[in-house]
Design a protein around this motif. Structure first.
Motif, short mmCIF file in Angstrom:
data_model
loop_
_atom_site.label_atom_id
_atom_site.label_comp_id
_atom_site.label_asym_id
_atom_site.label_seq_id
_atom_site.Cartn_x
_atom_site.Cartn_y
_atom_site.Cartn_z
N UNK A 251 79.90 -23.13 84.19
CA UNK A 251 79.62 -23.12 85.62
C UNK A 251 78.63 -22.03 86.00
N UNK A 252 78.84 -20.81 85.51
CA UNK A 252 78.07 -19.67 85.98
C UNK A 252 76.95 -19.23 85.04
N UNK A 253 76.97 -19.69 83.81
CA UNK A 253 75.90 -19.32 82.86
C UNK A 253 75.55 -20.52 81.99
N UNK A 254 75.14 -21.62 82.60
CA UNK A 254 74.87 -22.83 81.83
C UNK A 254 73.70 -22.70 80.86
N UNK A 255 72.88 -21.65 81.03
CA UNK A 255 71.73 -21.46 80.14
C UNK A 255 72.14 -20.93 78.77
N UNK A 256 73.36 -20.41 78.65
CA UNK A 256 73.83 -19.85 77.38
C UNK A 256 74.40 -20.97 76.51
N UNK A 257 73.92 -21.06 75.28
CA UNK A 257 74.48 -22.04 74.34
C UNK A 257 75.89 -21.63 73.95
N UNK A 258 76.81 -22.56 74.01
CA UNK A 258 78.19 -22.33 73.58
C UNK A 258 78.43 -23.15 72.32
N UNK A 259 78.63 -22.47 71.21
CA UNK A 259 78.75 -23.15 69.92
C UNK A 259 80.09 -22.82 69.28
N UNK A 260 80.90 -23.83 69.09
CA UNK A 260 82.19 -23.68 68.43
C UNK A 260 81.98 -23.72 66.92
N UNK A 261 82.26 -22.60 66.25
CA UNK A 261 82.02 -22.50 64.81
C UNK A 261 83.35 -22.38 64.07
#
Length: 496
Positions: A251-261
């Motif tokens: 919601x607040x930082x959609x530009x950050x890639x979130x990668x589940x490793x």
């Protein structure tokens, strides 16, 4: 610093630190000396054994004895707290006068891909930690893939915000150095607040490796502020990632890639990833995705046959990232690293993870939990049997069982149940007893005394019938008020 790295390298060679013959212990606080020491060991052709100085005296003593390290890199300030051992000691902060006598030239040590890079100790079900032997081929495969997949060279490096004994540090420390980017070493004291400050400093970090629990705490710290983080990606691992962990960031930082490793220590940090993106999820855990380069994933039944899409089975891992096995544990190595039934080559193996998983219709993999007694809490892999074995050694405890409970969604904690004839035995006594033998993260947060342990019809402990700890806990620790803004936020979260 580069010259110091070469000098440590020359010092290691003079002490006989040749490829695959010598394990070198390193017990230092998080610092530049830690980086110099690790690189020096590797460049000298040795394999490093990380020893967290915050571990209990008894655990460090066991790890030093079991690994048989011949050289131990440490710091002057830690000498008095170290257990007795036979290794030659080198203090990275006070022995430079002697170290500088060695050559500062780069050396050709003849390290090969099948040589050991490091031996990292993880929790063991027998009550003793086990050393996992990781090869250069595995580390090289992971880091080579990582630098490309995470676009590491496009930004400014990473933070080191995890223990030297936690393999997540491999990602945050080595990959920036491979592409000439910086590493920001965060202090262990007030680690999360320091990470927040680093992220809000305007530095365009390539990525930050973090556990779901720490990601959630960060979201609470930033909840009332404008999120202006320029970090390119969070690489999230160490435990299951849920929808609740990522809502704030989507919601607040959609530009950050979130990668589940996803990846056990036995397969070099990460072997399977899933990028969240703008996807929405109905609930539950985020998928662990698909394997990285040169990695094979199999989901098999008890007969080692592939299961259909949607059907849970045990997850097996093959490929370049596999560990050689467990140090001095040939039986356990044979049990966990099996011949690949889908390959004619006898040298090809699969690692039996003990994790339940299933294929989704889109080809991604969903993690479903553990088959055995191993759990992950706050990113730490814990064998419940190890805690039980230590707790059972207490003279006043007759029976014990330890489980991970999640009575409040998202708040997983360790609870110990025990049978004792001593009515005066308190939680504080048990906690102090365990602290002498186990790391802080393995000490249960609650202790429940029972007259008898509930049993199933076949005589096994009925873990599902164990009561929730509220109301029957023997005693509680003395209350300590929150000392920092971060602790106050966490206290409010747990209280709500």
């Amino acid at each position: 610093r580069r010259q110091k790295r070469w000098t440590i390298c020359g010092d290691g060679r003079a002490d006989g630190c040749a490829a695959d013959r010598v394990l070198v212990g390193i017990c230092v606080e998080r610092s530049v000396e830690m980086v110099v020491g690790l690189l020096g060991i590797l460049k000298a052709g040795g394999a490093y054994v990380p020893l967290d100085p915050n571990y209990p005296h008894q655990r460090l003593s066991y790890m030093l004895a079991d690994s048989g390290v011949e050289v131990l890199l440490t710091q002057q300030s830690l000498l008095e707290s170290l257990p007795s051992h036979t290794a030659q000691m080198v203090c990275l902060d006070s022995d430079w006068g002697a170290i500088e006598q060695y050559s500062g030239q780069n050396l050709d040590v003849g390290v090969h891909s099948d040589n050991l890079a490091y031996v990292i100790y993880t929790s063991g079900s027998t009550g003793k930690p086990k050393g996992t032997m990781i090869l250069h081929s595995g580390v090289g495969n992971y880091l080579s893939w990582c630098t490309k997949a995470y676009n590491v060279a496009d930004s400014e490096g990473s933070t080191v915000n995890s223990s030297i004994g936690f393999d997540a540090t491999i990602t945050s420390l080595f990959y920036p150095l491979l592409v000439g980017r910086k590493v920001v070493i965060l202090p262990e004291e007030g680690e999360i607040e320091a990470l927040k400050a680093a992220l809000c400093s305007g530095t365009k970090f390539s990525l930050v490796k973090i556990t779901p629990a720490h990601l959630e705490i960060l979201s609470y710290l930033l909840a009332h502020e404008q999120v202006t983080i320029e970090n390119k990606a969070f690489i999230i691992g160490g435990e299951a990632l849920s929808v609740n962990h990522i809502k704030f960031w989507q919601k607040y930082a959609p530009q950050i890639r979130l990668i589940n490793e996803y990846g056990p220590t036995e397969t070099v940090v990460g072997c399977c990833i899933f990028e969240v993106g703008e996807k929405t999820f109905s609930g539950g855990n985020i998928p662990i995705g698909r394997p990285i380069a040169n990695t094979q994933i199999y989901i098999l039944d008890k007969h080692l046959q592939p299961v259909p899409i949607g059907v849970p089975g045990e997850l097996y891992i093959g490929g370049d990232g596999l560990a050689r096995g467990y140090l001095k544990r040939p039986e356990l190595t044979s049990e966990k690293f099996i011949p690949n039934p889908f390959c004619n080559s006898k040298s090809q193996r699969l690692y039996k993870t003990g994790d339940l998983a299933r294929y989704l219709r889109d080809g991604n993999i969903e993690f479903k939990g553990r088959i055995d007694n191993q759990v992950k809490i706050r990113g730490f892999r814990i064998e419940l049997g190890e805690i039980e074995a230590v707790l059972s050694s207490h003279p006043h405890i007759q029976q014990t069982v330890v489980i991970a409970r999640e009575d409040i969604p998202g708040n997983k904690r360790l609870v110990a149940y025990y049978v004792s004839q001593s009515e005066s035995l308190s939680t504080n006594q048990l906690r102090e007893f365990l602290k002498q033998k186990l790391p802080e993260y393995m000490v249960p947060s609650a202790f429940v005394t029972l007259d008898t342990l509930p049993l199933t019809p076949n005589g096994k402990v009925d873990r599902k019938s164990l009561p929730a700890p509220d109301g029957v806990v023997t005693s509680v620790e003395e209350y300590v008020a929150p000392r920092t803004p971060t602790e106050e936020i966490i206290a409010n979260i747990l209280h709500s």
